[in-house]
Design an enzyme around this catalytic site. Structure first.
Site, PDB file in Angstrom:
ATOM      1  N   GLY A   1       4.760 -42.782  42.475  1.00  0.00           N
ATOM      2  CA  GLY A   1       5.928 -43.481  42.979  1.00  0.00           C
ATOM      3  C   GLY A   1       5.884 -44.947  42.612  1.00  0.00           C
ATOM      4  O   GLY A   1       4.935 -45.439  41.995  1.00  0.00           O
TER       5      GLY A   1
ATOM      6  N   GLY B   1       6.745 -48.932  44.171  1.00  0.00           N
ATOM      7  CA  GLY B   1       7.019 -49.766  45.323  1.00  0.00           C
ATOM      8  C   GLY B   1       7.419 -51.156  44.905  1.00  0.00           C
ATOM      9  O   GLY B   1       7.611 -51.445  43.722  1.00  0.00           O
TER      10      GLY B   1
ATOM     11  N   PHE C   1       5.728 -53.829  44.726  1.00  0.00           N
ATOM     12  CA  PHE C   1       4.757 -54.606  43.966  1.00  0.00           C
ATOM     13  C   PHE C   1       4.248 -53.888  42.735  1.00  0.00           C
ATOM     14  O   PHE C   1       3.338 -54.346  42.067  1.00  0.00           O
ATOM     15  CB  PHE C   1       3.562 -54.962  44.855  1.00  0.00           C
ATOM     16  CG  PHE C   1       3.884 -55.978  45.896  1.00  0.00           C
ATOM     17  CD1 PHE C   1       3.257 -55.947  47.124  1.00  0.00           C
ATOM     18  CD2 PHE C   1       4.837 -56.955  45.661  1.00  0.00           C
ATOM     19  CE1 PHE C   1       3.570 -56.885  48.090  1.00  0.00           C
ATOM     20  CE2 PHE C   1       5.147 -57.891  46.614  1.00  0.00           C
ATOM     21  CZ  PHE C   1       4.521 -57.859  47.841  1.00  0.00           C
ATOM     22  N   GLY C   2       4.769 -52.714  42.433  1.00  0.00           N
ATOM     23  CA  GLY C   2       4.318 -52.005  41.252  1.00  0.00           C
ATOM     24  C   GLY C   2       4.332 -50.509  41.465  1.00  0.00           C
ATOM     25  O   GLY C   2       5.030 -49.997  42.329  1.00  0.00           O
TER      26      GLY C   2
ATOM     27  N   ASP D   1       4.212 -55.394  58.403  1.00  0.00           N
ATOM     28  CA  ASP D   1       5.132 -54.580  57.614  1.00  0.00           C
ATOM     29  C   ASP D   1       4.936 -53.107  57.936  1.00  0.00           C
ATOM     30  O   ASP D   1       4.806 -52.267  57.053  1.00  0.00           O
ATOM     31  CB  ASP D   1       4.949 -54.833  56.119  1.00  0.00           C
ATOM     32  CG  ASP D   1       6.166 -54.367  55.322  1.00  0.00           C
ATOM     33  OD1 ASP D   1       5.997 -54.035  54.141  1.00  0.00           O
ATOM     34  OD2 ASP D   1       7.284 -54.317  55.880  1.00  0.00           O
TER      35      ASP D   1
END
Length: 820
Positions: A508, A510, A512-513, A626
């Site tokens: 997957g 996200g 940030f990468g 988060d």
């Protein structure tokens, strides 16, 4: 009497009819019958202990082949053969009969005005309860009020001040006899509550101060101390995959065990007493026991005291303890207090406790009273003063407190000089070491510069974490320990494991990468979080995540295996979790059907325990900042693990909240005080947990939710409106089915709203959340939750932006807002 005779005849003529977890007046548990709790965690029936042929009614773990008895009813009145019967008598109380049906061998001693409707039930906690009727939750009697040698999660020990009932553990007489033994483990209510183990009625071992998180138990422990009761209870919970118990054996050893399903045995991870200094009063009155001392004598006298019997003392017999030095006055003669750090403070039953006095006022009050011999705090707060002998003091390097002992001016001067001399020696040693280190660094720097000049580039496989202090809220880490604890992987190794980061291995993407699945050369599966070169997560966030996760070890936190930093690549290597994120299930129409209510409730418990560990049980107090569904990963057994610590912040031990100008997180999960003012605390995570709890129950996302009945509300607002209208069950995820426990679901929704209250002080702590999840009692009424309107994002001036990635193993959304 005629009713009892009819009942006794029914034992003979009628077959035993037993429901799954209950029985009533017209039913009975005969020897050979087994009553099983609702989730089949515990069983109740007749058993024999060891080599004995006597029969006892007990409760044991139903799913463990090695029968482990946790509670015994007739421990001191066994049935000599297999004729035993457990039933409800004509008065509505529980009784055990043997051959003689006229006189019970054991009775719960309950007399009811309407006995015909009482019902006995075995709960999944292992508690046998007697209820008023089938539809009532009123407990008339419970086995947990009369524990034997085992303390289970949610079982209390301590004193009920209203009824005078005192709950405590007592050992078995032997492996073959569960009768009341000579050892007991009690909560001493005098002064500040402390737990003491007795053997032959004499103190044997003292755990010390009982606190909200008692390190003795290794888990969150709830302490209640008010006008009604003083009690201690473990807030952990037995379930199908996690069994734990605390046992007092006949030798006087208290041990905590967990069930190792793979090895099919109980694993002991804590016990006491073990070493010499564990035993109560080993060094006598006014003595200090230190097993870590460099000399061969464990016992020393506290400052200002000398051995009462020098001959016995130096023969390693400290029973007589110490007495004040002769001819020395400590009453208004210039006396002061010597601080002794890292101590288990003396027996609190011999002390006075005042929780409303500061440490400065505590010192002054003790100093003005010539009878006061020492003072300290009770669990880092309040004031404790001693006026007689100081009993059972010992060294505790990691968890001890500071004890201030009253001494005369001469002894204080000697102590101060010794401390200065010791400091001077340490200073000289430090200067010498620093000089050697500086010389070594100089030589290394020259060598490095020459090599850099010769090669014309930096070494590719080295990385420095020297600036981590900035990213950890001012707390400087131990760089050397981190580099040794956390392996560094070579880029070629990771590339080979992921088939050169092929699309087939991509799990997957996200914020940030991307995240890839990999297999190392030894067959171990890994998940690789590869930060993109344009990632919003800079070197500061990367270092923060590496440092935090490397220091955290908990079954509900994702485990980091190492990292890779080479050329422009920054990667984190995690344990591989095959079931991806929680969002992959609850927000997918097909996958959500795989999570019934039992599984969701276990996931809620796991997330709660993970946050408790971050907030209070780990060495560092950590605010995640988060917490959301995509940051909760699921392992092969569907156990939740909290992930993504790039935005987390470390708090110092005495710090409760902080401010930031850089607000990060995900809209819809952020608490109002954090999103609008940049102020965050543990209560910010509690708010995010409340949103997550609503999403788990409903199977809907808070962000982007729309319903025609409440078009201006997000998911939280919609559920709140249904709650006020008494229609909240309409929003429960239909894929759960129709047979879920309504009261448990309603309780979880109410807990969610308690977490979502606007003001942080009104929200519970996560320890309190765990406690509320495990009890069947009325909860406080929540206030209207904050951020009900999704339109409220406009009030932020449009500065809030979100980036949602696809469902992935490590989906990370970062939102940045400049705080006002």
């Amino acid at each position: 009497m005629w009713f009892d005779k009819i009942l006794l005849i029914s034992f003979v003529l009628l077959p035993s009819c037993i429901c799954l977890d209950t029985f009533t007046l017209n039913q009975a548990i005969k020897d050979g019958d087994v009553l099983v709790s609702g989730r089949e965690i515990f069983a109740l029936g007749f058993f024999s202990a060891g080599n004995s042929t006597n029969r006892y009614v007990g409760v044991w773990y139903n799913q463990i082949s090695n029968q482990t008895v946790v509670w015994v009813a007739n421990r001191d009145n066994p049935v000599p053969d297999t004729s035993g019967v457990l039933s409800i008598n004509g008065d509505g109380g529980l009784v055990i009969y043997g051959n003689n049906r006229s006189f019970p061998l054991w009775s719960a001693n309950v007399t009811l005005s309407s006995p015909n409707s009482s019902i006995a039930k075995l709960l999944d906690t292992g508690n046998l309860v007697l209820l008023e009727n089938e539809n009532s939750q009123k407990v008339l009697w419970q086995g947990f009020d009369y524990p034997t040698d085992t303390m289970l999660p949610l079982m209390k020990i301590g004193l009920d001040r209203r009824s005078g009932l005192n709950r405590f553990l007592t050992s078995w007489k032997s492996k073959d006899d569960p009768g009341t033994g000579s050892c007991s483990y009690r909560l001493d209510p005098s002064g500040f509550p402390q737990t003491i183990l007795y053997k032959d009625r004499a103190p044997w071992w003292r755990a010390g101060v009982a606190s909200w998180v008692d390190q003795t138990w290794g888990t969150a422990t709830i302490l209640v101390n008010n006008a009604d009761e003083v009690s201690l209870m473990s807030s952990a919970k037995n379930n199908q995959s996690n069994f734990s118990r605390t046992v007092l054996d006949e030798s006087g050893t208290l041990g905590r065990f967990t069930w190792n399903d793979r090895a099919q045995k109980w694993t002991e991870y804590w016990s006491a007493p073990i070493e010499r200094c564990d035993f109560y009063g080993e060094c006598g009155p006014n003595g200090n026991c230190d097993p870590y001392a460099t000399n061969t004598i464990d016992c020393t006298c506290l400052p200002g005291f000398e051995p009462k019997s020098p001959t016995d003392w130096y023969s390693r017999d400290g029973t007589d303890g110490c007495v004040k030095k002769k001819g020395v006055s400590t009453c208004r003669n210039g006396e002061k207090f010597v601080p002794l750090e890292s101590k288990k403070i003396p027996d609190l039953s011999r002390a006075l406790v005042n929780m409303n006095v500061s440490m400065k006022a505590c010192e002054q009050g003790c100093l003005t009273n010539c009878s006061c011999v020492a003072y300290s705090s009770s669990d880092k707060t309040g004031c404790v003063t001693w006026y007689g002998e100081l009993m059972d003091t010992r060294a505790l390097p990691n968890t001890g407190q500071t004890l201030y002992v009253r001494v005369d001016a001469i002894v204080f001067a000697q102590y101060a000089k010794k401390s200065n001399d010791s400091l001077s020696k340490k200073t000289k040693l430090a200067i010498s070491l620093l000089s050697v280190l500086a010389l070594f660094l100089l030589v290394f720097l020259v060598y490095w510069l020459l090599r850099m000049k010769r090669k014309g580039k930096r070494r590719r496989d080295e990385y420095s974490f020297s600036s981590l202090k900035e990213s950890t809220g001012g707390m400087e880490p131990d760089e050397s320990s981190m580099s040794s604890d956390l392996p560094f992987f070579d880029l070629t190794t990771i590339a080979a494991a992921t088939d050169n980061f092929s699309l087939a291995n991509k799990l997957g993407t996200g914020g940030f990468g991307s995240v890839y699945k990999g297999v190392l050369f030894n067959g171990k599966e890994i998940a690789v979080k590869r930060l993109s070169k344009t990632s919003g997560q800079g070197i500061k966030e990367f270092k923060n995540e590496v440092l935090l996760i490397a220091k955290l070890q908990h079954r509900n936190l994702v485990r980091i295996l190492g990292c890779c930093v080479q050329d422009e690549e920054k990667m984190l290597i995690y344990e591989y979790l095959p079931n991806k994120g929680l969002d992959f299930f609850i927000f997918n129409e097909t996958n959500r059907a795989l999570l019934d209510w039992t599984r969701r409730f276990e996931i809620i418990h796991g997330i709660t325990r993970g946050i408790i560990y971050l907030h209070q049980d780990s060495r560092l107090r950590i605010i995640h900042r988060d917490l959301k569904a995509s940051n909760v990963l699921l392992d092969a057994s569907m156990n939740p693990k909290i992930a993504d610590f790039g935005m987390a912040r470390i708090f110092k031990g005495d710090q409760n909240e902080a401010n930031t100008k850089r607000v990060v997180g995900t809209y819809g999960y952020m608490s109002p005080e954090y999103a609008m003012r940049g102020r965050f605390s543990v209560k910010s995570d509690v708010y995010s947990f409340g949103v997550l709890l609503i999403e788990i129950i409903t199977g809907r996302k808070n962000n982007g939710f729309y319903h025609e009945e409440h078009p201006d509300s997000n998911l939280v607002g919609h559920v709140w409106n249904l709650w006020r209208e008494g229609k909240v069950l309409q929003i429960v995820d239909s894929s759960i089915g129709e047979s879920y426990p309504v009261n448990e679901v309603l309780k979880c929704i109410q807990i969610a709203f308690l977490c979502l209250q606007e003001y942080p002080a009104d929200r519970p702590t996560m320890s309190e959340v765990l406690f509320m999840l495990g009890i069947n009692a009325a909860l406080p009424s929540p206030q209207k939750p904050a951020f009900l309107l999704e339109r409220s994002s406009s009030s932020m001036g449009g500065k809030l932006s979100t980036r949602e990635g696809s469902n992935s193993l490590n989906d990370f959304t970062c939102s940045v807002v400049e705080a006002r």
